[in-house]
Write an enzyme that holds these catalytic residues in place. Structure first.
Site, PDB file in Angstrom:
ATOM      1  N   SER A  67       0.873  -1.175   0.000  1.00 30.39           N
ATOM      2  CA  SER A  67       0.000   0.000   0.000  1.00 30.39           C
ATOM      3  C   SER A  67       0.906   1.220   0.000  1.00 30.39           C
ATOM      4  O   SER A  67       2.054   1.146   0.459  1.00 30.39           O
ATOM      5  CB  SER A  67      -0.938  -0.011   1.212  1.00 30.39           C
ATOM      6  OG  SER A  67      -0.226  -0.252   2.404  1.00 30.39           O
ATOM      7  N   GLU A  92       1.306   5.447   0.705  1.00 31.63           N
ATOM      8  CA  GLU A  92       0.726   6.616   1.375  1.00 31.63           C
ATOM      9  C   GLU A  92       1.174   7.897   0.682  1.00 31.63           C
ATOM     10  O   GLU A  92       2.350   8.059   0.356  1.00 31.63           O
ATOM     11  CB  GLU A  92       1.185   6.622   2.848  1.00 31.63           C
ATOM     12  CG  GLU A  92       0.579   7.757   3.646  1.00 31.63           C
ATOM     13  CD  GLU A  92       0.851   7.606   5.137  1.00 31.63           C
ATOM     14  OE1 GLU A  92       0.587   6.526   5.706  1.00 31.63           O
ATOM     15  OE2 GLU A  92       1.344   8.580   5.727  1.00 31.63           O
ATOM     16  N   ASP A 139      -2.318  14.943  16.214  1.00 34.69           N
ATOM     17  CA  ASP A 139      -1.489  15.725  17.130  1.00 34.69           C
ATOM     18  C   ASP A 139      -2.222  17.001  17.515  1.00 34.69           C
ATOM     19  O   ASP A 139      -3.075  17.483  16.767  1.00 34.69           O
ATOM     20  CB  ASP A 139      -0.158  16.070  16.448  1.00 34.69           C
ATOM     21  CG  ASP A 139       0.728  14.836  16.344  1.00 34.69           C
ATOM     22  OD1 ASP A 139       0.818  14.103  17.359  1.00 34.69           O
ATOM     23  OD2 ASP A 139       1.289  14.597  15.270  1.00 34.69           O
ATOM     24  N   PHE A 176      11.733  14.302  11.348  1.00 38.16           N
ATOM     25  CA  PHE A 176      10.463  13.593  11.357  1.00 38.16           C
ATOM     26  C   PHE A 176      10.516  12.485  12.421  1.00 38.16           C
ATOM     27  O   PHE A 176       9.589  12.313  13.229  1.00 38.16           O
ATOM     28  CB  PHE A 176      10.286  13.028   9.938  1.00 38.16           C
ATOM     29  CG  PHE A 176       8.933  12.482   9.605  1.00 38.16           C
ATOM     30  CD1 PHE A 176       7.809  12.833  10.320  1.00 38.16           C
ATOM     31  CD2 PHE A 176       8.792  11.604   8.516  1.00 38.16           C
ATOM     32  CE1 PHE A 176       6.562  12.317   9.987  1.00 38.16           C
ATOM     33  CE2 PHE A 176       7.557  11.084   8.173  1.00 38.16           C
ATOM     34  CZ  PHE A 176       6.446  11.439   8.931  1.00 38.16           C
ATOM     35  N   HIS A 208       3.691  -1.214   3.796  1.00 35.75           N
ATOM     36  CA  HIS A 208       3.074   0.099   3.556  1.00 35.75           C
ATOM     37  C   HIS A 208       4.221   1.087   3.323  1.00 35.75           C
ATOM     38  O   HIS A 208       5.117   1.195   4.164  1.00 35.75           O
ATOM     39  CB  HIS A 208       2.262   0.510   4.786  1.00 35.75           C
ATOM     40  CG  HIS A 208       1.539   1.817   4.645  1.00 35.75           C
ATOM     41  ND1 HIS A 208       0.352   1.947   3.953  1.00 35.75           N
ATOM     42  CD2 HIS A 208       1.829   3.056   5.115  1.00 35.75           C
ATOM     43  CE1 HIS A 208      -0.063   3.202   4.002  1.00 35.75           C
ATOM     44  NE2 HIS A 208       0.814   3.898   4.699  1.00 35.75           N
TER      45      HIS A 208
END
Ligand code: FAD
Length: 303
Positions: free
Chosen positions: A21, A23, A115, A226, A276
């Site tokens: 998959s 994103e 968040d 990140f 993913h």
């Protein structure tokens, strides 16, 4: 016949045991929009199980997320999954978004707490009248329509808000009990972290797929930032591999491909069959890694 693949390690191409998959994030401007759609077109022939579209912090990309998901539905044969958070919206507002998705034909939501509007790292407080947490949101989505497939997050290295990995697994259990049927992990660079987490999740009786999230490192400095916000560790060996390459994007790209391929192939060797990819809206590295995993464009497979 000599096979180009090493059968002990790889599925033969066309042997469709691997699910992927992809994103994406909703584009901010025309140039980013072009990059996104070129990437979607490039990756689509790999027939991903689904493609997911993120929801900006604080619901900031709400309209763009919807527009991107709807365009995927209208113009491709891909199955979209819309990310949705609990932040800055009442239950009624979130339910309305979920109903709109249902009416548009979307049947898969990635449900997240999100968040705080003030930024990751600030203390989270539920929006008054809103869903309390991701488990509460999963329940809300299922009440709007039980047809929805709901995926949720999982954190092999512990979510930064969580005191212990066990508390994280309690939350994962609550999400599964509310109806989630797949978890996608935060990215990680040491596969042992994933397998140790998987053992603990399985020991708690959680049996849904825990799909590893793979981040091909397109930009090492950005990945470090990140990772710090996401609670993911960056091993010294990874920093070492990118050291001295700040002014050399071509070599960085080759290193990034090698690192991600090594990680994905090791996961495959150890029995993982679903992946993913955090594409960052770029297709090249992800396409190459999928190719190494044995995936081939659907047309080529059928030929
Ligand atoms: P949860 O799984 O609900 O909680 C994580 C941990 O924090 C649990 O241990 C839980 O017990 C603990 N916790 C939760 N609330 C509290 C609290 N109030 N006090 C103490 N502990 C608490 N963010 C976006 O904004 N948009 C996206 O599209 C998006 N997509 C994502 C996709 C994936 C696959 C992943 C892994 C993350 C994604 N995120 C996204 C990031 C996510 O929203 C943040 O990590 C957020 O901080 C937590 O949301 P969650 O649903 O992952 O948390």
């Amino acid at each position: 016949m000599i096979s180009a693949l090493r059968p002990s390690r790889f599925m033969p191409p066309g042997h469709n045991r691997i699910n992927v998959s992809f994103e994406f994030f909703p584009p901010k401007d025309e140039a980013m929009e072009k990059t996104l759609w070129e990437s979607v077109e490039r990756l689509a022939p790999l027939a991903p199980q689904f493609v997911s579209v993120t929801y900006g912090a604080g619901g900031s990309t709400r309209e763009r997320t919807h527009a991107t998901v709807k365009r995927i539905l209208a113009e491709t044969s891909l199955t979209p999954a819309a990310h949705l958070t609990c932040v800055a919206a009442t239950r009624g507002e979130v339910d309305e978004i979920v109903r709109e998705y249902h009416n548009a034909g979307v049947r898969h939501i990635v449900a997240l707490r999100g968040d705080p509007v003030s930024g990751a790292g600030e203390k989270y407080a539920p929006t008054p009248g809103g869903y309390e947490n991701a488990a509460d949101l999963v329940g809300g989505i299922k009440r709007v329509s039980p047809d929805f497939e709901v995926s949720v997050s999982a954190y092999p290295e512990r979510h930064p808000d969580s005191a212990t990995v066990e508390a994280d697994i309690d939350m994962l259990k609550a999400k599964v009990d509310a109806g989630a049927t797949r978890a996608i992990t935060q990215f990680f660079f040491e596969n042992d972290l994933y397998f140790r987490y998987l053992d603990r999740v399985r020991a708690r009786g959680i049996d849904i797929p825990i799909v590893p999230g793979i981040l091909p490192v397109q930009n090492f400095k950005a990945a470090v930032n990140f990772a710090a916000r996401a609670g993911a560790s960056v091993p010294a060996w990874l920093a070492e591999r990118f050291a001295g390459l700040d002014g050399d994007p071509a070599t960085r790209k080759l290193i990034a491909a090698a690192v991600a391929a090594e990680q994905a192939i090791d996961l495959l060797d150890r029995g993982v069959t679903s992946f993913h990819f955090y594409t960052m809206n770029r297709a090249d590295l992800v396409y190459a890694i999928c190719h190494l995993l044995g995936l081939r464009p659907a047309v080529e497979q059928a030929a």
